[in-house]
Design an enzyme around this catalytic site. Structure first.
Site, short mmCIF file in Angstrom:
data_model
loop_
_atom_site.label_atom_id
_atom_site.label_comp_id
_atom_site.label_asym_id
_atom_site.label_seq_id
_atom_site.Cartn_x
_atom_site.Cartn_y
_atom_site.Cartn_z
N TYR A 153 0.84 -1.20 0.00
CA TYR A 153 0.00 0.00 0.00
C TYR A 153 0.87 1.25 0.00
CZ TYR A 153 -4.30 2.63 0.88
OH TYR A 153 -5.38 3.47 0.78
N TYR A 199 -5.50 5.52 -7.16
CA TYR A 199 -5.71 5.43 -5.72
C TYR A 199 -7.16 5.06 -5.47
CZ TYR A 199 -6.02 7.16 -0.85
OH TYR A 199 -6.22 7.29 0.51
#
Ligand code: ZN
Lengths: 391, 139
Positions: free
Chosen positions: A293, A344
């Protein structure tokens, strides 16, 4: 677990187009999320009506029961959401789905996330309702880049981590995005000079250390091994999944920042990582590719240490040696471009890329990859991760 | 004159943290401690994570603190700070108060000179309407 008829497998993935923040104005966020779910079902070769479980995270506003009705799903047997803001719960939503699948509470679960930031409150903007917001907003700590910059600063103080190491993360992921036509930054190259010339957002983070802001939706479908066997795609087993948080984190950096001294500059994943690997019977050395991430470059470095790919303080050297590059690295990372350069979507796009690697369909395919680590949002609470395996 | 303009968000006390802000209004920096086992906690919480007592006492912080971490902010995520860029948000610790970290501002210093471990001194910023906020400058 692999032998169990109910072992959870990801059998379908779907996504909308990804655009920059505010780029999707002609269709609602709910609509593109529904479309991503339909695409995931189509990818799996399953009728949408077969879905009987819905899960999400980050207080996703595309409510499950509303989605059920919109998609004409006849029977919802299970629905749940992971608490917490940001992407901490992305893999957590998959872990919830796995628990539902393994226990028999549901047969076909979709984990999804949709966000069109131009249509609502821009994510990360100051909000008076943020838990413990009174302890940060009056001091000008408003947005995740500022909040996590404090952790990266401490990390760089404790260990020999430099701006060059942060740059290597950003440049590696951009190079991967340049191979991915669906990446928001697919046709935009990035040089070290451009990186160093970019403006500070919150020191030690520059513009290119921060994830994109994207409009988009993404969904993955999880079902049992038994059901997966008859479906269209190469099935991808979820070898292990976990979500949780360490002692004293509360809302972590998004709140009052009062995490314990010894875990402050961490991803909040040290225990979780050990349990995740143990649960799959694997070690970090067994992992062929990872999707970590990448809300902020420095957190990726921290994750390399916390997940055991290198020792404490060694992540700078690890990346400087070329280890995370697609071409020749021993642990290629974020092969779609990640959230720094693909999109994102709070980490669901990273799960999809993990599945592509296990299906041999990534635009930066790692040859013979049979295991992939995917993490949820790092340094937040809860955090999460999954291990995927080719099966 | 206050560090930030009047449009800056203000504390919004709730049932669990109101005594903290009432002390700030009197220019007293007080942290919550368990009334039974003495465990310190911040932000204020209604129950002790150690012994689960709901008894509380309040411990006055020393005026000296130390930088645990910080960031120099160059981007205005709220219109109120547009004229303050760049500004420094610090996370500070206090001698004798384990378990307490406070988000605050570090002022009266060139931002590039802030260092982790730097000693600081408390000052009270008058933000109007009878409220004061704890901010810090180099000792
Ligand atoms: Zn106690």
């Amino acid at each position: 677990m692999a032998s169990s008829a109910r072992a959870p497998h990801i059998v379908g993935v779907g996504q909308s187009a990804y655009t920059r923040w505010g780029g999707i104005q002609d269709r609602s966020q709910f609509r593109i999320t529904a479309e991503a779910i339909v695409a995931a079902a189509r990818d799996a070769g399953l009728p949408v009506s077969a879905i009987d479980g819905l899960t999400s995270f980050s207080n996703d506003s595309n409510e499950g029961p509303v989605m059920q009705a919109a998609l004409g799903i006849p029977d919802l047997r299970w629905s749940a959401m992971v608490w917490g803001g940001g992407g901490g719960g992305s893999c957590g939503a998959v872990s919830l789905a796995c628990a539902a699948i393994e226990s028999g509470q549901a047969e076909v679960v979709v984990a999804y996330r949709g966000l069109c930031q131009g249509q609502g409150r821009r994510y990360g903007r100051a909000a008076p309702t943020r838990t413990h917001g009174s302890f940060i907003a009056p001091f000008g700590l408003f947005a995740p880049p500022q909040m996590l910059a404090m952790m990266v600063q401490r990390f760089m103080h404790l260990y020999p981590i430099t701006q060059d190491h942060l740059a290597e993360v950003a440049l590696s992921f951009r190079a991967n995005a340049n191979r991915n036509p669906l990446a928001v930054m697919g046709d935009r190259t990035l040089t070290k000079e451009q990186y160093l010339a970019s403006r500070w957002i919150a020191e030690p983070l520059r513009l290119y250390d921060c994830c994109l802001e994207t409009d988009g939706a993404a969904a993955v479908i999880i079902t049992t091994a038994e059901r997966a066997r008859d479906l269209a795609q190469q099935r991808v087993e979820v070898l292990a999944s976990a979500h949780g948080s360490g002692a004293g984190w509360s809302t972590g950096p998004l709140g009052s920042q009062n995490m314990p001294d010894d875990t402050y500059a961490s991803t909040n994943n040290r225990r979780l990582a050990k349990e995740l690997f143990a649960s799959a019977g694997l070690t970090p050395a067994d992992i062929d590719v990872a999707q970590i991430y990448d809300h902020f470059s420095g957190m990726v470095l921290m994750a390399l240490e916390d997940f055991g790919f290198c020792g404490p303080g060694e992540s700078g050297d690890f990346v400087a040696e070329g280890n995370i590059r697609h071409d020749g690295g021993k642990l290629p990372l974020n092969t779609s471009g990640g959230q720094l350069s693909e999109a994102y979507v709070h980490g669901v796009n990273l799960i999809i890329e993990g599945v592509r690697q296990m299906r041999d369909t990534s635009t930066a395919q790692v040859a013979d990859a049979s295991t992939c680590l995917v993490t949820g949002g790092l340094g937040v609470a809860p955090t999460s991760a999954i291990l995927l395996g080719r099966n | 004159m206050a560090l930030f303009p009047e449009t800056m968000p203000r504390p919004e006390p709730d049932m669990d943290d109101a005594p903290y802000w009432e002390a700030c209004a009197r220019r007293q920096l007080r942290f919550q401690s368990c009334g039974v086992c003495g465990l310190l906690r911040h932000p204020p919480a209604p129950i002790c994570g150690g012994c689960h007592s709901t008894e509380v006492t309040w411990v006055t912080a020393p005026a000296e603190a130390e930088v645990f971490s910080f960031t120099v902010i160059h981007h205005a995520s709220h219109a109120a700070v547009a004229d303050n860029l760049p500004y420094v948000v610090g996370l500070v610790t206090f001698p004798g108060l384990p378990g307490v970290k406070l988000v605050t501002n570090i002022t009266d210093i060139v931002p590039s000179e802030v260092r982790i471990g730097m000693p600081l001194t408390l000052w009270w910023d008058d933000i109007g309407d009878g409220m004061y906020l704890p901010r810090f400058r180099p000792a």
